[in-house]
Design an enzyme around this catalytic site. Structure first.
Site: not given
Ligand code: PEP
Length: 247
Positions: A9-11, A94, A96, A165, A209, A230-231
């Site tokens: 997930n590039w956000k 999600h 967010e 999540e 994470s 994500g990151g």
């Molecule tokens: C996400 O955005 O779905 C996510 C899990 O982010 P991160 O891996 O950065 O916690």
């Protein structure tokens, strides 16, 4: 045995040059992965990423979609539009989106319904906040979020991908322990089983994470069928390492 799914997930990150470099680096290191791989990219880059990923074995996903079919919904993107750019997946609900765009369980369920009706696999995200976890409400919250999606989608529920999540673990560097994640996954698995005789085919992803250090242990859990990243999906070596852990 079903293949795991590792979805990035590039956000709201990226740019034309950075996207191209990232995808080229991923493809250079990917080889023949033992799992399914997808990238959920910003809408603006769907066309670019479609061109770069077409025929590579990495599937394309979007990060959100409208619950409406078409019409006067300024700024929204429809499932039909996502389909035109080859999106196989779409994130739905999600945290967010729930947090910053006030998406309710009902809206999330309708988005999942619209995606399924359009032949797009919704990756439905559920998860509790830190306050909810500390109040002992984790199970209640994730079950309520999933129940709305089950209610709206009936037997089609077996076509979704579900991502657990924990909100407190997203982008914070705090990962749920493998035991904490497995515990919630088992609850969700049981809920899906009660809802559908085909529930075995549903992939349950963990997100929060996940990184090259913790991925193998999380992915080894009985009810964890992959990751939503994500990151770490923005760095080719990290994402490739997580893919290797799932293979
Ligand atoms: C996400 O955005 O779905 C996510 C899990 O982010 P991160 O891996 O950065 O916690």
């Amino acid at each position: 045995m079903k293949k795991k799914l590792i979805a990035g997930n590039w956000k709201m990150n990226g740019g034309l040059a950075a996207n191209e470099a990232l995808i080229r680096n991923l493809l250079a290191g990917l080889g023949t992965p033992g799992c399914q791989v997808a990238l959920c990219v910003p809408t603006a880059y769907l066309a670019q990423c479609h061109d770069l990923l077409n025929g590579t074995g990495i599937d394309l996903g979007a990060q959100d979609v409208s619950q409406h079919e078409a019409g006067a919904f300024t700024g929204e993107i429809s499932c039909a539009m996502l389909k035109e750019f080859g999106a196989r997946y779409c994130l739905v609900g999600h945290s967010e989106r729930r947090q910053y765009h006030a998406e309710t369980d009902t809206v999330v369920a309708l988005k999942a319904q619209r995606a399924l009706a359009s032949g797009i696999t919704p990756i439905v995200c559920v998860g509790e906040t830190l306050a909810e976890r500390e109040a002992g409400r984790t199970e209640e919250v994730v079950k309520r979020q999933l129940a709305a999606v089950i209610h709206a989608n009936g037997h089609c529920i077996s076509e979704i991908v579900l991502a657990y999540e924990p909100v407190w673990a997203i982008g914070t560097g705090k990962t749920a322990s493998a035991e904490q994640a497995q515990q919630v996954h088992a609850v969700l698995r049981a809920q899906l089983k009660a809802a559908s005789s085909q529930s075995d085919r549903i992939l349950l992803l963990y997100g929060g994470s996940m990184n090259p250090v913790n991925a193998a242990q999380l992915l080894a859990q009985a009810d964890i069928d992959g990751g939503l990243i994500g990151g770490a999906s923005l760095k080719a070596p990290d994402f490739l390492s997580i893919i290797a852990s799932a293979g």
